[in-house]
Design an enzyme around this catalytic site. Structure first.
Site, PDB file in Angstrom:
ATOM      1  N   CYS A 136       0.846  -1.197   0.000  1.00 19.83           N
ATOM      2  CA  CYS A 136       0.000   0.000   0.000  1.00 19.83           C
ATOM      3  C   CYS A 136       0.885   1.253   0.000  1.00 19.83           C
ATOM      4  CB  CYS A 136      -0.898  -0.017   1.228  1.00 19.83           C
ATOM      5  SG  CYS A 136      -1.829   1.516   1.460  1.00 19.83           S
ATOM      6  N   CYS A 138      -0.010   4.311   0.469  1.00 17.60           N
ATOM      7  CA  CYS A 138      -0.667   5.424   1.164  1.00 17.60           C
ATOM      8  C   CYS A 138      -0.394   5.437   2.660  1.00 17.60           C
ATOM      9  CB  CYS A 138      -2.172   5.363   0.908  1.00 17.60           C
ATOM     10  SG  CYS A 138      -2.578   5.273  -0.830  1.00 17.60           S
ATOM     11  N   CYS A 155      -1.395  -5.035  -1.292  1.00 16.83           N
ATOM     12  CA  CYS A 155      -2.689  -4.851  -1.956  1.00 16.83           C
ATOM     13  C   CYS A 155      -3.130  -6.127  -2.670  1.00 16.83           C
ATOM     14  CB  CYS A 155      -2.569  -3.711  -2.961  1.00 16.83           C
ATOM     15  SG  CYS A 155      -4.139  -3.227  -3.704  1.00 16.83           S
ATOM     16  N   CYS A 157      -5.068  -5.287   0.695  1.00 16.58           N
ATOM     17  CA  CYS A 157      -4.689  -5.428   2.105  1.00 16.58           C
ATOM     18  C   CYS A 157      -5.767  -6.189   2.879  1.00 16.58           C
ATOM     19  CB  CYS A 157      -4.468  -4.050   2.717  1.00 16.58           C
ATOM     20  SG  CYS A 157      -5.962  -3.035   2.762  1.00 16.58           S
ATOM     21  N   CYS A 166     -10.720   0.366   2.007  1.00 14.00           N
ATOM     22  CA  CYS A 166      -9.481   0.688   1.310  1.00 14.00           C
ATOM     23  C   CYS A 166      -8.940   2.017   1.817  1.00 14.00           C
ATOM     24  CB  CYS A 166      -9.720   0.743  -0.201  1.00 14.00           C
ATOM     25  SG  CYS A 166      -8.232   1.137  -1.150  1.00 14.00           S
TER      26      CYS A 166
END
Length: 197
Positions: A136, A138, A155, A157, A166
């Site tokens: 991920c 982010c 991902c 996740c 998400c």
């Protein structure tokens, strides 16, 4: 709302850029917005948290992709970093195909602002190339290699697989206020949007 924008502007930009302290941004946005007349604290809080997550994620991924500063160290490491500032088009296409298929299978949608899935898909592709797995993009990690081995944030996740949550806002449920009607994105769109053009 304009109050939300005012509150967002009061947060130091370095907080979002560092990716370390998402919670002050969320707290700053949620508290004043919840006091708005006639607003439901739950729906406003949920929306504010989603907006804060989206902003922090987009800033974090975009900064990593656009940065021309390399980590200190040997010239070899700098060359490796330079090589992996941006993933190859082939890897981006691979992650795009995965994302489109996963959105279809899970009956989720992309954000109405297509630059969000574009930036996230490029971030996933970058991690696929540099770490061997689509970690991920982010979130902030102290040790990315260890996180890849743990697998929790690869991902899709665990929160996405178990609850359709998400963190990157790549895969959105129909009831999400930012969800579009679209569950596909093409390579041309990604290449155009990934740099903010």
């Amino acid at each position: 709302s304009s109050r939300a924008v005012e509150n967002m502007q009061s947060v130091p930009l370095s907080v979002a850029h560092a990716g370390h302290a998402l919670w002050p941004l969320q707290r700053c946005m949620v508290a004043p917005m919840a006091a708005a007349p006639g607003a439901s604290p739950l729906s406003v809080g949920t929306t504010a948290t989603a907006v804060a997550t989206l902003i922090a994620a987009a800033v974090s991924v975009a900064d990593r992709l656009r940065s021309r500063r390399f980590r200190s160290g040997s010239g070899r490491r700098a060359k490796e970093d330079e090589k992996h500032l941006e993933p190859s088009e082939k890897t981006i296409e691979t992650m795009m195909k995965f994302s489109n298929q996963y959105a279809k299978v899970t009956n989720t949608k992309y954000c109405e602002d297509k630059s969000v899935p574009a930036v996230v898909i490029v971030g996933l592709a970058l991690h696929k190339e540099t770490l061997g797995a689509p970690l991920c993009p982010c979130r902030h990690y102290e040790n990315k290699e260890l996180e890849v081995k743990n697998g929790y944030w690869n991902c899709p996740c665990v929160p996405m697989r178990e609850r359709h949550e998400c963190h990157c806002m790549l895969f959105l449920k129909d009831d999400n206020p930012f969800a579009s009607e679209c569950s596909t994105i093409d390579l041309e769109e990604i290449m155009k949007l990934k740099d903010g053009s």
